[in-house]
Design a protein around this motif. Structure first.
Motif, PDB file in Angstrom:
ATOM      1  N   ILE A  68       0.761  -1.140  -0.086  1.00  0.00           N
ATOM      2  CA  ILE A  68      -0.070  -0.017  -0.052  1.00  0.00           C
ATOM      3  C   ILE A  68       0.714   1.350   0.002  1.00  0.00           C
ATOM      4  N   PRO A  69       0.747   2.191  -0.948  1.00  0.00           N
ATOM      5  CA  PRO A  69       1.602   3.253  -0.942  1.00  0.00           C
ATOM      6  C   PRO A  69       1.708   3.942   0.179  1.00  0.00           C
ATOM      7  N   ASN A  70       2.995   4.286   0.562  1.00  0.00           N
ATOM      8  CA  ASN A  70       3.296   5.244   1.956  1.00  0.00           C
ATOM      9  C   ASN A  70       2.635   6.689   1.492  1.00  0.00           C
ATOM     10  N   SER A  71       2.344   6.958   0.634  1.00  0.00           N
ATOM     11  CA  SER A  71       1.807   8.504   0.250  1.00  0.00           C
ATOM     12  C   SER A  71       0.535   8.442   0.688  1.00  0.00           C
ATOM     13  N   PHE A  72      -0.274   7.482   1.163  1.00  0.00           N
ATOM     14  CA  PHE A  72      -1.617   7.237   1.411  1.00  0.00           C
ATOM     15  C   PHE A  72      -1.639   8.109   2.760  1.00  0.00           C
ATOM     16  N   PRO A  73      -2.785   8.711   2.949  1.00  0.00           N
ATOM     17  CA  PRO A  73      -3.097   9.206   4.405  1.00  0.00           C
ATOM     18  C   PRO A  73      -2.861   8.190   5.447  1.00  0.00           C
ATOM     19  N   ALA A  74      -2.258   8.572   6.498  1.00  0.00           N
ATOM     20  CA  ALA A  74      -1.993   7.333   7.352  1.00  0.00           C
ATOM     21  C   ALA A  74      -3.336   6.562   8.101  1.00  0.00           C
ATOM     22  N   LEU A  75      -4.425   7.359   8.192  1.00  0.00           N
ATOM     23  CA  LEU A  75      -5.349   6.701   8.685  1.00  0.00           C
ATOM     24  C   LEU A  75      -5.990   5.697   7.664  1.00  0.00           C
ATOM     25  N   LEU A  76      -6.082   6.338   6.566  1.00  0.00           N
ATOM     26  CA  LEU A  76      -6.624   5.475   5.283  1.00  0.00           C
ATOM     27  C   LEU A  76      -5.768   4.099   5.251  1.00  0.00           C
ATOM     28  N   LYS A  77      -4.389   4.513   5.074  1.00  0.00           N
ATOM     29  CA  LYS A  77      -3.519   3.069   4.992  1.00  0.00           C
ATOM     30  C   LYS A  77      -3.800   2.305   6.015  1.00  0.00           C
TER      31      LYS A  77
END
Length: 252
Positions: free
Chosen positions: A129-138
């Motif tokens: 999962i991309p690290n660029s995702f918002p942390a809560l979404l990830k």
């Protein structure tokens, strides 16, 4: 010329020899923040049910796609038609219940089929999962992936116990005054909260966004009612906060 073809020609001219210096200087990397910004502005228009702004923001996001495709064309990689062909093929292959003879019972089964087909198309690691995702979404997506591997809580009540456990560990870290440990335990608590939201069928990212909006709305009302807010005592500020909270409750 269709409207879409006209857009393609506009972008080509912007990137052409006599085009715009700013547009000609852009790369995939330099444009990344703008694509993210446009996606957030689109989300804002949807949340506000602002149809006119929604139309504008969809256009802005489309422009980003065409601009990226033009950069790729100039680099000899691919063009916008390759992008569309790839998208068309993906949509038809991942919707066999529409474009083939596969039958599904409901939307849940559609999502499962989508993920199964996606897994056959590419070799994806379980937590890729991309690290660029918002942390809560990830965190939400990590939890969903773990569930597929049969590693998850059974009920929201079980997750709530974990949340309480993580809160207790955070309190211990705060008492120790160990900043690194505090940060670690805060991360564990936030991750557990994201999993609790998932078990309650709540998007934690959306819930926090609504919480942010609620706080700002109430605070701005306090500032309007009391221009000298900063000069109030702590007790006066709390009294005003409770007053505003009650007044805005029906609209929250």
């Amino acid at each position: 010329m269709t409207s879409f073809q006209q857009l393609i020609e506009i972008v080509k001219k912007l990137r052409g020899p006599n085009g715009c210096p700013w547009d000609k200087a852009q790369t995939h990397s330099s444009l990344t923040p703008f694509a993210i910004e446009e996606a957030h502005e689109l989300e804002e228009a949807i949340v506000n049910n602002d149809k006119e702004n929604l139309k504008e923001e969809l256009g802005d996001l489309l422009f980003q796609s065409v601009l990226h495709a033009e950069i790729a064309r100039q680099n000899g990689d691919f063009d916008i038609h390759d992008v569309i062909d790839h998208l068309n093929n993906k949509m038809t292959s991942r919707h066999p219940h529409v474009f083939a003879d596969v039958e599904v019972k409901d939307a849940t089964e559609v999502v499962k089929n989508w993920e199964d087909i996606k897994a056959t198309e590419k070799d994806v690691a379980p937590f890729d999962i991309p690290n660029s995702f918002p942390a809560l979404l990830k965190a939400h997506k990590i939890g969903k992936r773990a569930k597929k591997l049969d590693f998850d809580w059974s009920t929201p009540e079980e997750v709530l116990l974990k949340v309480k456990e993580e809160l207790a560990e955070l309190e211990e870290a705060i008492a120790e005054k160990n900043q690194a440990h505090i940060e670690e335990e805060m991360g564990d608590l936030l991750f557990s909260m994201a999993q609790l939201a998932r078990h309650l069928d709540i998007e934690s990212e959306k819930a926090l966004r609504l919480g942010n909006m609620k706080f700002v709305k109430r605070f701005e009302k306090m500032l309007r009612e009391e221009p000298q807010f900063k000069d109030l005592s702590a007790q006066q500020k709390e009294k005003l906060w409770q007053k505003v909270k009650i007044e805005l409750q029906p609209n929250d």
